[in-house]
Design a protein around this motif. Sequence first.
Motif, short mmCIF file in Angstrom:
data_model
loop_
_atom_site.label_atom_id
_atom_site.label_comp_id
_atom_site.label_asym_id
_atom_site.label_seq_id
_atom_site.Cartn_x
_atom_site.Cartn_y
_atom_site.Cartn_z
N GLY A 232 0.79 -1.23 0.00
CA GLY A 232 0.00 0.00 0.00
C GLY A 232 0.82 1.27 0.00
O GLY A 232 0.27 2.35 -0.22
N ALA A 233 2.13 1.16 0.26
CA ALA A 233 3.00 2.34 0.19
C ALA A 233 3.69 2.47 -1.16
O ALA A 233 4.39 3.45 -1.40
CB ALA A 233 4.05 2.28 1.29
N HIS A 234 3.53 1.50 -2.04
CA HIS A 234 4.22 1.52 -3.34
C HIS A 234 3.90 2.81 -4.10
O HIS A 234 2.76 3.25 -4.13
CB HIS A 234 3.78 0.32 -4.18
CG HIS A 234 4.52 0.20 -5.48
ND1 HIS A 234 4.10 0.84 -6.61
CD2 HIS A 234 5.66 -0.46 -5.80
CE1 HIS A 234 4.93 0.57 -7.60
NE2 HIS A 234 5.89 -0.22 -7.12
N PHE A 235 4.87 3.47 -4.72
CA PHE A 235 6.22 3.02 -4.97
C PHE A 235 7.22 3.52 -3.92
O PHE A 235 8.44 3.36 -4.09
CB PHE A 235 6.69 3.48 -6.37
CG PHE A 235 6.49 4.97 -6.62
CD1 PHE A 235 7.47 5.90 -6.31
CD2 PHE A 235 5.30 5.42 -7.18
CE1 PHE A 235 7.29 7.27 -6.54
CE2 PHE A 235 5.12 6.77 -7.41
CZ PHE A 235 6.10 7.70 -7.10
N THR A 236 6.71 4.11 -2.84
CA THR A 236 7.60 4.52 -1.76
C THR A 236 8.02 3.30 -0.96
O THR A 236 7.47 2.21 -1.12
CB THR A 236 6.92 5.56 -0.85
OG1 THR A 236 5.91 4.94 -0.05
CG2 THR A 236 6.30 6.69 -1.67
N SER A 237 8.98 3.48 -0.07
CA SER A 237 9.48 2.35 0.71
C SER A 237 8.60 2.06 1.91
O SER A 237 7.87 2.94 2.40
CB SER A 237 10.91 2.64 1.18
OG SER A 237 10.93 3.76 2.05
N CYS A 238 8.68 0.83 2.38
CA CYS A 238 8.02 0.45 3.63
C CYS A 238 8.93 -0.58 4.31
O CYS A 238 8.59 -1.75 4.43
CB CYS A 238 6.63 -0.12 3.37
SG CYS A 238 5.69 -0.44 4.89
N SER A 247 13.05 1.91 -9.89
CA SER A 247 12.83 1.94 -11.35
C SER A 247 11.45 2.49 -11.68
O SER A 247 11.30 3.28 -12.63
CB SER A 247 13.01 0.54 -11.94
OG SER A 247 12.09 -0.39 -11.38
N PHE A 248 10.45 2.14 -10.89
CA PHE A 248 9.11 2.66 -11.16
C PHE A 248 9.02 4.13 -10.78
O PHE A 248 8.34 4.91 -11.46
CB PHE A 248 8.05 1.85 -10.40
CG PHE A 248 6.64 2.17 -10.83
CD1 PHE A 248 6.11 1.61 -11.97
CD2 PHE A 248 5.87 3.05 -10.10
CE1 PHE A 248 4.81 1.93 -12.38
CE2 PHE A 248 4.58 3.38 -10.50
CZ PHE A 248 4.05 2.80 -11.65
N GLN A 249 9.69 4.53 -9.70
CA GLN A 249 9.70 5.95 -9.34
C GLN A 249 10.33 6.77 -10.46
O GLN A 249 9.86 7.86 -10.78
CB GLN A 249 10.45 6.17 -8.03
CG GLN A 249 10.59 7.65 -7.67
CD GLN A 249 11.09 7.90 -6.27
OE1 GLN A 249 10.33 7.85 -5.32
NE2 GLN A 249 12.38 8.15 -6.15
N LYS A 250 11.40 6.25 -11.06
CA LYS A 250 12.04 6.95 -12.18
C LYS A 250 11.07 7.07 -13.35
O LYS A 250 11.00 8.10 -14.03
CB LYS A 250 13.31 6.22 -12.60
CG LYS A 250 14.10 6.93 -13.68
CD LYS A 250 15.39 6.19 -14.00
CE LYS A 250 16.17 6.92 -15.09
NZ LYS A 250 17.44 6.21 -15.43
#
Length: 290
Positions: A232-238, A247-250
Amino acid sequence: MSGNGKVMTPDAIVGRLESGMTLGIGGWGSRRKPMALVRALLRSDVTDLTVVAYGGPDVGLLAAAGRIRKLVTAFVTLDSIPLEPHFRAARERGAFELVELDEAMFMQGLTAAAQRLPFLPVRAGLGSDVLRVNPGLRTVTSPYEDGEELVAVPALRLDAALVHLNRADHLGNGQYLGPDPYFDDLFCEAAETAYVTCERIVDTAELTAHAAPQTLLVSRHAVTGVAETPKGAHFTSCAPDYGRDESFQKEYATAARTPETWQAFHSRFLIGASEEDYQLAVQAWHKEQR
């Protein structure tokens, strides 16, 4: 909710939010953001928000969708990408009112709200441009012999808070297992209503079976609803459940460069009817990158 504690779905949580609210969003930059709730917000018609956050892609997505009327923040970053691109674009076109506070001032504003105080005094901000860019800020003089002048940081009162944690129980007790609490407890306590998403809902006893009691960051008394949202935090870290999806954040940041590339990203990843649609689209994208 009565039959199963405070357990809700992300869409049910967003269904309790209203346009014009002051919304606090926990996490820090591109770390442990309640992104499933942000995506649910994007599927709703809630708008005209005052957003209070140590900002990351939560702010970026809401800014790109035109949902923010006013932003109160200390920064808006993707961490490994210094400046959130949608925030930058929105700021350049004057898309919303902005209140920029020093990080310590921001924390004290949340603390004042959590303690139901009108303000708290701090030294942070003195001698800086924070007072110049925020002409509404006031100073106070210590009533004691020192007579020191301090900044009076107003309480950051929230109508609702959204946070993401590693674990929670059905009553709303929330646990972080990573290196930093990111003030999520203050967000919840500063709000009239607070909603927790988590990687996994577990029995209450399991919360402390393998982790110290100090990891119980959010207490049930401050929580209105809780939702299990794996990834549920994607694409941030958890951390430690998963790191940032760099790669997705980019891909996200690159897509923000033009209206055409953003529309393609939006159509592929954000136009679905549910969080599951988003997660499946991300999985498919990762397969294509191999």
